[in-house]
Design a protein around this motif. Structure first.
Motif, PDB file in Angstrom:
ATOM      1  N   GLY A   1       0.819  -1.207   0.000  1.00 38.46           N
ATOM      2  CA  GLY A   1       0.000   0.000   0.000  1.00 38.46           C
ATOM      3  C   GLY A   1       0.852   1.256   0.000  1.00 38.46           C
ATOM      4  N   HIS A   2       1.940   1.237   0.774  1.00 38.68           N
ATOM      5  CA  HIS A   2       2.828   2.408   0.831  1.00 38.68           C
ATOM      6  C   HIS A   2       3.485   2.667  -0.518  1.00 38.68           C
ATOM      7  N   ARG A   3       3.936   1.611  -1.170  1.00 38.22           N
ATOM      8  CA  ARG A   3       4.643   1.770  -2.446  1.00 38.22           C
ATOM      9  C   ARG A   3       3.709   2.217  -3.572  1.00 38.22           C
ATOM     10  N   THR A   4       2.429   1.890  -3.462  1.00 43.60           N
ATOM     11  CA  THR A   4       1.486   2.274  -4.516  1.00 43.60           C
ATOM     12  C   THR A   4       0.670   3.503  -4.145  1.00 43.60           C
ATOM     13  N   GLY A   5       1.013   4.145  -3.050  1.00 40.88           N
ATOM     14  CA  GLY A   5       0.267   5.320  -2.638  1.00 40.88           C
ATOM     15  C   GLY A   5      -1.151   5.009  -2.213  1.00 40.88           C
ATOM     16  N   GLY A   6      -1.379   3.805  -1.718  1.00 46.29           N
ATOM     17  CA  GLY A   6      -2.710   3.419  -1.245  1.00 46.29           C
ATOM     18  C   GLY A   6      -3.587   2.812  -2.312  1.00 46.29           C
ATOM     19  N   ARG A   7      -3.100   2.722  -3.551  1.00 44.64           N
ATOM     20  CA  ARG A   7      -3.923   2.214  -4.647  1.00 44.64           C
ATOM     21  C   ARG A   7      -4.044   0.695  -4.671  1.00 44.64           C
ATOM     22  N   SER A   8      -3.109   0.008  -4.052  1.00 42.69           N
ATOM     23  CA  SER A   8      -3.056  -1.447  -4.118  1.00 42.69           C
ATOM     24  C   SER A   8      -4.359  -2.102  -3.670  1.00 42.69           C
ATOM     25  N   ALA A   9      -4.889  -2.989  -4.517  1.00 44.46           N
ATOM     26  CA  ALA A   9      -6.097  -3.739  -4.157  1.00 44.46           C
ATOM     27  C   ALA A   9      -5.811  -4.669  -2.980  1.00 44.46           C
ATOM     28  N   PHE A  10      -4.595  -5.188  -2.923  1.00 46.65           N
ATOM     29  CA  PHE A  10      -4.188  -6.044  -1.806  1.00 46.65           C
ATOM     30  C   PHE A  10      -4.243  -5.273  -0.500  1.00 46.65           C
ATOM     31  N   PHE A  11      -3.699  -4.057  -0.518  1.00 45.81           N
ATOM     32  CA  PHE A  11      -3.714  -3.221   0.683  1.00 45.81           C
ATOM     33  C   PHE A  11      -5.138  -2.862   1.084  1.00 45.81           C
ATOM     34  N   GLN A  12      -5.936  -2.402   0.142  1.00 45.22           N
ATOM     35  CA  GLN A  12      -7.309  -2.008   0.475  1.00 45.22           C
ATOM     36  C   GLN A  12      -8.142  -3.199   0.923  1.00 45.22           C
ATOM     37  N   GLY A  13      -7.901  -4.364   0.334  1.00 46.69           N
ATOM     38  CA  GLY A  13      -8.594  -5.566   0.786  1.00 46.69           C
ATOM     39  C   GLY A  13      -8.218  -5.943   2.205  1.00 46.69           C
ATOM     40  N   ALA A  14      -6.922  -5.811   2.513  1.00 47.99           N
ATOM     41  CA  ALA A  14      -6.464  -6.098   3.878  1.00 47.99           C
ATOM     42  C   ALA A  14      -7.040  -5.093   4.862  1.00 47.99           C
ATOM     43  N   LEU A  15      -7.106  -3.821   4.456  1.00 51.90           N
ATOM     44  CA  LEU A  15      -7.679  -2.783   5.325  1.00 51.90           C
ATOM     45  C   LEU A  15      -9.149  -3.068   5.600  1.00 51.90           C
ATOM     46  N   ASN A  16      -9.908  -3.388   4.555  1.00 50.91           N
ATOM     47  CA  ASN A  16     -11.319  -3.706   4.737  1.00 50.91           C
ATOM     48  C   ASN A  16     -11.495  -4.955   5.599  1.00 50.91           C
ATOM     49  N   GLY A  17     -10.653  -5.954   5.342  1.00 53.83           N
ATOM     50  CA  GLY A  17     -10.722  -7.179   6.138  1.00 53.83           C
ATOM     51  C   GLY A  17     -10.412  -6.929   7.600  1.00 53.83           C
ATOM     52  N   PHE A  18      -9.468  -6.028   7.861  1.00 54.21           N
ATOM     53  CA  PHE A  18      -9.114  -5.669   9.233  1.00 54.21           C
ATOM     54  C   PHE A  18     -10.307  -5.042   9.945  1.00 54.21           C
TER      55      PHE A  18
END
Length: 223
Positions: free
Chosen positions: A118-135
């Motif tokens: 998420g940090h490297r993509t400026g928050g755009r990463s689907a993996f990061f956003q999926g993990a955030l939503n899952g959290f």
């Protein structure tokens, strides 16, 4: 007369001032603009890398109270909720403290990977956003478990003060930056799937690391 002719070629005070202002603006504006834009397209590391920090605080509670709570409460819950399949209770009872800590360690790797992505993509990463939503959904599930158990369950203390507030705040920052994927039924299912898959993988890795999976298989073969 010659002086008057020469004077006509001298820049006026107003034009010199304008040139000076333009020169100053051209030299200062880019620096100011660069300074005003934070890394990762304006998304603070507190949003992306903060996911791992929030998760660590939350899971510290689960590590501290989880195994003991399971040992003391599963027998009572088994009687209270007979509709829950027996293999679920057996699995919960089979998780010892060593496996629990190993599973948390494996989960740490997954959450850290999502945060860094998420940090490297400026928050755009689907993996990061999926993990955030899952959290965030994980925190909601903790509160639901506490309500069903009519009392404390491991993770329910930090869910309303860390997990859910952080998720809402981080999603708000992503939304203001125009990066947040709209929440939908698909998004909810995806978030639950990410959390569920991460849990399954972490426990599978934990059993492999501790050797309990092999011993359980031998025990099952002998039985």
């Amino acid at each position: 007369m010659a002086f008057m002719t020469f004077k006509r070629f001298l820049p006026s005070k107003s034009s010199a001032s304008s040139a000076s202002s333009a020169s100053s603006a051209s030299s200062v504006s880019p620096a100011s603009a660069a300074a005003s834009v934070s890394p990762a397209n304006g998304i603070s590391p507190a949003v992306t890398l903060g996911l791992f920090a929030a998760w660590a605080l939350h899971d510290a509670e689960e590590v501290a109270f989880g195994p003991r709570w399971i040992r003391e409460n599963v027998p009572v819950l088994r009687k209270r909720f007979p509709q829950v399949p027996e293999p679920v209770w057996r699995f919960m009872e089979s998780v010892d403290e060593r496996e629990f800590r190993a599973a948390v360690g494996a989960m740490a790797v997954i959450v850290a990977a999502a945060s860094v992505r998420g940090h490297r993509t400026g928050g755009r990463s689907a993996f990061f956003q999926g993990a955030l939503n899952g959290f965030g959904l994980h925190g909601v599930m903790h509160l639901a478990q506490a309500a069903a158990a009519h009392g404390y369950t491991p993770g329910s203390a930090t869910s309303p003060v860390v997990v859910i507030p952080f998720t809402l705040w981080a999603r708000g920052r992503l939304r203001r930056a125009g990066l947040l994927e709209p929440m939908s039924v698909r998004g909810v299912v995806g978030g639950v799937a990410v959390a569920g898959a991460a849990t399954v993988v972490s426990h599978a890795v934990a059993r492999k690391v501790t050797g309990r999976g092999r011993r359980s298989g031998l025990h099952g073969a002998r039985g």
